[in-house]
Design an enzyme around this catalytic site. Sequence first.
Site, PDB file in Angstrom:
ATOM      1  N   HIS A 109       1.272  16.753  43.395  1.00 52.96           N
ATOM      2  CA  HIS A 109      -0.117  17.051  43.770  1.00 52.96           C
ATOM      3  C   HIS A 109      -1.100  16.117  43.055  1.00 52.96           C
ATOM      4  CE1 HIS A 109       0.865  21.445  45.177  1.00 52.96           C
ATOM      5  NE2 HIS A 109       1.343  20.516  45.972  1.00 52.96           N
ATOM      6  N   CYS A 120     -13.182   1.359  48.464  1.00 59.48           N
ATOM      7  CA  CYS A 120     -12.569   0.068  48.099  1.00 59.48           C
ATOM      8  C   CYS A 120     -11.290   0.215  47.279  1.00 59.48           C
ATOM      9  CB  CYS A 120     -13.575  -0.812  47.364  1.00 59.48           C
ATOM     10  SG  CYS A 120     -13.895  -0.315  45.660  1.00 59.48           S
ATOM     11  N   CYS A 146     -18.896  -0.448  44.728  1.00 63.10           N
ATOM     12  CA  CYS A 146     -19.525  -0.147  46.029  1.00 63.10           C
ATOM     13  C   CYS A 146     -20.363   1.134  46.005  1.00 63.10           C
ATOM     14  CB  CYS A 146     -18.464  -0.083  47.121  1.00 63.10           C
ATOM     15  SG  CYS A 146     -17.422   1.366  47.025  1.00 63.10           S
ATOM     16  N   SER A 184       6.691  28.709  39.187  1.00 66.05           N
ATOM     17  CA  SER A 184       6.147  28.475  40.525  1.00 66.05           C
ATOM     18  C   SER A 184       6.460  29.677  41.397  1.00 66.05           C
ATOM     19  CB  SER A 184       6.759  27.217  41.153  1.00 66.05           C
ATOM     20  OG  SER A 184       6.332  27.098  42.506  1.00 66.05           O
TER      21      SER A 184
HETATM   22 ZN    ZN Z   1     -15.578   1.269  45.607  1.00 64.87          ZN
END
Ligand code: ZN
Length: 241
Positions: A109, A120, A146, A184
């Site tokens: 996970h 990006c 970005c 679990s």
């Molecule tokens: Zn980025």
Amino acid sequence: MRGARSVVALTGAGISVPSGIPDFRSPGTGLWEKVDPSEVAHIDAFRRDPVRFWAFYAQRFASLGEKQPNAAHRALVAMERHGVLDAVITQNVDMLHRKAGTRELIEVHGSIAGCTCPRCRAGVPVEEVRERLRVAHDGVPRCELCAAALKPDVVLFGEMLPAAELERARELCEGAEALLCIGSSLEVHPVAGLPALTHRGGGRVAIITRGPTPLDGVADVRLDGDVVAELQALSAGLGLA
Ligand code: ZN
């Protein structure tokens, strides 16, 4: 385990409860009490409203980041070091097996070890994520390249499990002569399907967890006690403690 050529452990939330991380499937515990995780920690929620997503997830990064492994994690490390355990497959994202020192670890996970820019693909380690969270005016850690909102390297609700990790987990379970399912509830697929692979391949399945699981009927060994006590007893039985 002494005679087996390959022994694998599969761990879930129950192994981290003694470290102070509540299992969000147990009602009335901690962070998950006030929100529905399948709604707020959903990939659609992240895409739609990263500010709200991170308002919740920043707490999760902060609270999980401080937690330390317990004696159950350490027992598995001792077994690996002594050559009686080949690998740990975990559903947990809390990094506690890493912190304890498990070497062959498959985090199906993902984990809170970092974030990735969905635009990006730039990776950002957890320490840097914390720093960006601290200075973010809107509480959203962003990509330096970005400016997109970073996504935790955990599998969110609505996301597929990473294919390579899942494939490796399947291989290990198919080849295991003994599989220890620890802490679990074995209710979340596809991980819940892994013990059947061991069983079908002729391996033995042990279930070490509090409360019933759907696979109790096929387990060769069923231990219902405290996870730390059970793993310490197992270590002692193997002559490791
Ligand atoms: Zn980025």
